[in-house]
Scaffold this motif. Structure first.
Motif, mmCIF file in Angstrom:
data_model
loop_
_atom_site.group_PDB
_atom_site.id
_atom_site.type_symbol
_atom_site.label_atom_id
_atom_site.label_comp_id
_atom_site.label_asym_id
_atom_site.label_seq_id
_atom_site.Cartn_x
_atom_site.Cartn_y
_atom_site.Cartn_z
ATOM 1 N N VAL A 88 0.832 -1.197 0.000
ATOM 2 C CA VAL A 88 0.000 0.000 0.000
ATOM 3 C C VAL A 88 0.868 1.250 0.000
ATOM 4 O O VAL A 88 0.620 2.205 -0.747
ATOM 5 N N GLU A 89 1.895 1.259 0.808
ATOM 6 C CA GLU A 89 2.790 2.408 0.887
ATOM 7 C C GLU A 89 3.414 2.714 -0.472
ATOM 8 O O GLU A 89 3.542 3.880 -0.863
ATOM 9 N N THR A 90 3.799 1.679 -1.219
ATOM 10 C CA THR A 90 4.408 1.873 -2.531
ATOM 11 C C THR A 90 3.413 2.487 -3.508
ATOM 12 O O THR A 90 3.756 3.384 -4.288
ATOM 13 N N VAL A 91 2.167 2.020 -3.462
ATOM 14 C CA VAL A 91 1.146 2.587 -4.347
ATOM 15 C C VAL A 91 0.936 4.065 -4.033
ATOM 16 O O VAL A 91 0.883 4.909 -4.942
ATOM 17 N N VAL A 92 0.828 4.397 -2.779
ATOM 18 C CA VAL A 92 0.584 5.791 -2.392
ATOM 19 C C VAL A 92 1.785 6.663 -2.747
ATOM 20 O O VAL A 92 1.621 7.820 -3.165
ATOM 21 N N ARG A 111 8.016 11.351 2.025
ATOM 22 C CA ARG A 111 7.523 10.332 2.959
ATOM 23 C C ARG A 111 6.462 10.907 3.887
ATOM 24 O O ARG A 111 5.489 10.217 4.239
ATOM 25 N N LYS A 112 6.617 12.189 4.260
ATOM 26 C CA LYS A 112 5.593 12.822 5.105
ATOM 27 C C LYS A 112 4.270 12.956 4.340
ATOM 28 O O LYS A 112 3.186 12.742 4.915
ATOM 29 N N ALA A 113 4.349 13.296 3.058
ATOM 30 C CA ALA A 113 3.135 13.405 2.255
ATOM 31 C C ALA A 113 2.412 12.066 2.194
ATOM 32 O O ALA A 113 1.176 12.002 2.270
ATOM 33 N N VAL A 114 3.166 10.982 2.067
ATOM 34 C CA VAL A 114 2.582 9.646 2.048
ATOM 35 C C VAL A 114 1.985 9.311 3.416
ATOM 36 O O VAL A 114 0.863 8.794 3.507
ATOM 37 N N ASP A 115 2.720 9.608 4.484
ATOM 38 C CA ASP A 115 2.212 9.341 5.836
ATOM 39 C C ASP A 115 0.898 10.090 6.077
ATOM 40 O O ASP A 115 -0.056 9.530 6.642
ATOM 41 N N ASP A 116 0.872 11.351 5.675
ATOM 42 C CA ASP A 116 -0.332 12.157 5.878
ATOM 43 C C ASP A 116 -1.511 11.587 5.088
ATOM 44 O O ASP A 116 -2.649 11.541 5.588
ATOM 45 N N ALA A 117 -1.257 11.160 3.842
ATOM 46 C CA ALA A 117 -2.319 10.613 3.006
ATOM 47 C C ALA A 117 -2.861 9.309 3.582
ATOM 48 O O ALA A 117 -4.068 9.070 3.600
ATOM 49 N N LEU A 118 -1.962 8.457 4.068
ATOM 50 C CA LEU A 118 -2.395 7.209 4.699
ATOM 51 C C LEU A 118 -3.244 7.497 5.941
ATOM 52 O O LEU A 118 -4.252 6.827 6.193
ATOM 53 N N ASP A 119 -2.840 8.512 6.686
ATOM 54 C CA ASP A 119 -3.589 8.883 7.881
ATOM 55 C C ASP A 119 -4.965 9.432 7.508
ATOM 56 O O ASP A 119 -5.977 9.087 8.136
ATOM 57 N N TRP A 120 -5.038 10.296 6.487
ATOM 58 C CA TRP A 120 -6.297 10.866 6.025
ATOM 59 C C TRP A 120 -7.294 9.754 5.730
ATOM 60 O O TRP A 120 -8.471 9.850 6.068
ATOM 61 N N MET A 121 -6.819 8.706 5.044
ATOM 62 C CA MET A 121 -7.706 7.649 4.577
ATOM 63 C C MET A 121 -7.773 6.451 5.526
ATOM 64 O O MET A 121 -8.272 5.393 5.166
ATOM 65 N N GLU A 122 -7.252 6.614 6.745
ATOM 66 C CA GLU A 122 -7.292 5.569 7.775
ATOM 67 C C GLU A 122 -6.675 4.261 7.267
ATOM 68 O O GLU A 122 -7.228 3.173 7.409
ATOM 69 N N LEU A 123 -5.472 4.394 6.682
ATOM 70 C CA LEU A 123 -4.790 3.254 6.080
ATOM 71 C C LEU A 123 -3.412 2.997 6.677
ATOM 72 O O LEU A 123 -2.674 2.153 6.162
ATOM 73 N N THR A 124 -3.061 3.692 7.732
ATOM 74 C CA THR A 124 -1.713 3.556 8.289
ATOM 75 C C THR A 124 -1.394 2.111 8.647
ATOM 76 O O THR A 124 -0.292 1.618 8.362
ATOM 77 N N GLU A 125 -2.355 1.399 9.210
ATOM 78 C CA GLU A 125 -2.098 0.019 9.608
ATOM 79 C C GLU A 125 -1.998 -0.923 8.408
ATOM 80 O O GLU A 125 -1.558 -2.068 8.543
ATOM 81 N N PHE A 126 -2.377 -0.435 7.229
ATOM 82 C CA PHE A 126 -2.314 -1.252 6.014
ATOM 83 C C PHE A 126 -1.031 -1.001 5.212
ATOM 84 O O PHE A 126 -0.843 -1.642 4.186
ATOM 85 N N ARG A 127 -0.185 -0.095 5.637
ATOM 86 C CA ARG A 127 0.883 0.407 4.775
ATOM 87 C C ARG A 127 1.801 -0.692 4.243
ATOM 88 O O ARG A 127 2.321 -0.585 3.124
ATOM 89 N N HIS A 128 2.021 -1.764 4.997
ATOM 90 C CA HIS A 128 2.926 -2.828 4.555
ATOM 91 C C HIS A 128 2.177 -4.030 3.971
ATOM 92 O O HIS A 128 2.801 -5.032 3.621
ATOM 93 N N ARG A 129 0.862 -3.896 3.821
ATOM 94 C CA ARG A 129 0.067 -4.971 3.234
ATOM 95 C C ARG A 129 0.189 -4.965 1.712
ATOM 96 O O ARG A 129 0.373 -3.910 1.086
ATOM 97 N N ASP A 130 0.054 -6.113 1.100
ATOM 98 C CA ASP A 130 0.013 -6.223 -0.354
ATOM 99 C C ASP A 130 -1.300 -5.599 -0.827
ATOM 100 O O ASP A 130 -2.386 -6.048 -0.455
#
Length: 252
Positions: A88-92, A111-130
């Motif tokens: 997920v992190e790679t896609v974002v 990396r901060k822009a990616v972190d913020d986007a993952l947080d916006w969409m409630e995806l932080t816990e998914f970041r290392h998932r396929d």
């Protein structure tokens, strides 16, 4: 400042006019819902305004180079399926492509822009998932996060809440509204008129191959337009919890 300006916009596909003489501008800090029945030209308008389809008239974004355009407007098409077996992190992080060369590694601000986007969409816990192993709704949220990570003044999204559960539909609409409060703008096509009325600062209604109305939700969603363009009746009221709109019946 005009982030998107289209004037005398006409788009023809397969020798048939889809849109004729459409003109509007989107400034800073707006959450604009693009509404209309199926076949009204919502997707066509957005793609043409971004220079992805031929048109006559003018669009300020279509005149830009691809890289310059990618720094001004992020585009999220209807297609939702992620085909690449990457995290997920790679896609974002792909949202940072307009700012990185082919040999350049992401910097701290990327990396901060990616972190913020993952947080916006409630995806932080998914970041290392396929990403390919996620549900369709989760993949849709990943692609919205990718667009957010692009950090453009304007985000153009084609039915971004389609396929999401009610909680994530509402939270996604709240995200676009929050972006508007920071000065960024979004042009988002929507079929859910209730969510459009409740969250958008402005609605653009398409129908009969052109622009039917443009303004505040309560001004655009009149009984007459709902009957003529959508063929439905509706109940709506301005309440202490905001504007509430509910389609009721199909007109015969």
């Amino acid at each position: 400042m005009s982030l998107l300006s289209v004037k005398d916009f006409t788009v023809s596909l397969r020798n048939r006019d889809v849109l004729r003489d459409v003109s509007f501008e989107i400034g800073t800090g707006e959450f604009v819902g693009l509404i209309g029945p199926n076949g009204a030209g919502k997707t066509t308008l957005m793609r043409a305004a971004l220079g992805l389809l031929p048109f006559t008239g003018s669009s300020n974004l279509a005149t830009l180079s691809e890289n310059a355009r990618a720094r001004q407007a992020a585009w999220m098409p209807q297609a939702r399926e992620i085909a690449w077996p990457v995290t997920v992190e790679t896609v974002v992080m792909l949202g940072r492509t307009p700012y990185l060369s082919s040999i350049q590694n992401p910097a701290d601000h990327d990396r901060k822009a990616v972190d913020d986007a993952l947080d916006w969409m409630e995806l932080t816990e998914f970041r290392h998932r396929d990403a390919t192993q996620l549900s369709g709704g989760e993949q849709a949220r990943v692609l919205i996060a990718r667009a957010l990570a692009q950090e453009t003044p304007l985000l153009v999204a084609d039915e971004p809440i389609a396929g999401l559960d009610p909680a994530h539909q509402i939270s996604t609409m709240q995200t676009f509204a929050a972006l508007a409060r920071t000065g960024k703008s979004s042009l988002v096509s929507l079929h859910d008129l209730g969510l459009a009325a409740r969250h958008c600062t402005r609605l653009i209604m398409l129908g009969n191959k052109g622009l039917v109305a443009d303004g505040k939700p309560a001004d655009v969603l009149t009984d007459r337009r709902l009957a003529e363009i959508f063929g439905v009746t509706a109940w709506f009221q301005d309440t202490d919890k905001g504007f509430v709109f509910q389609p009721l019946e199909v007109l015969q």
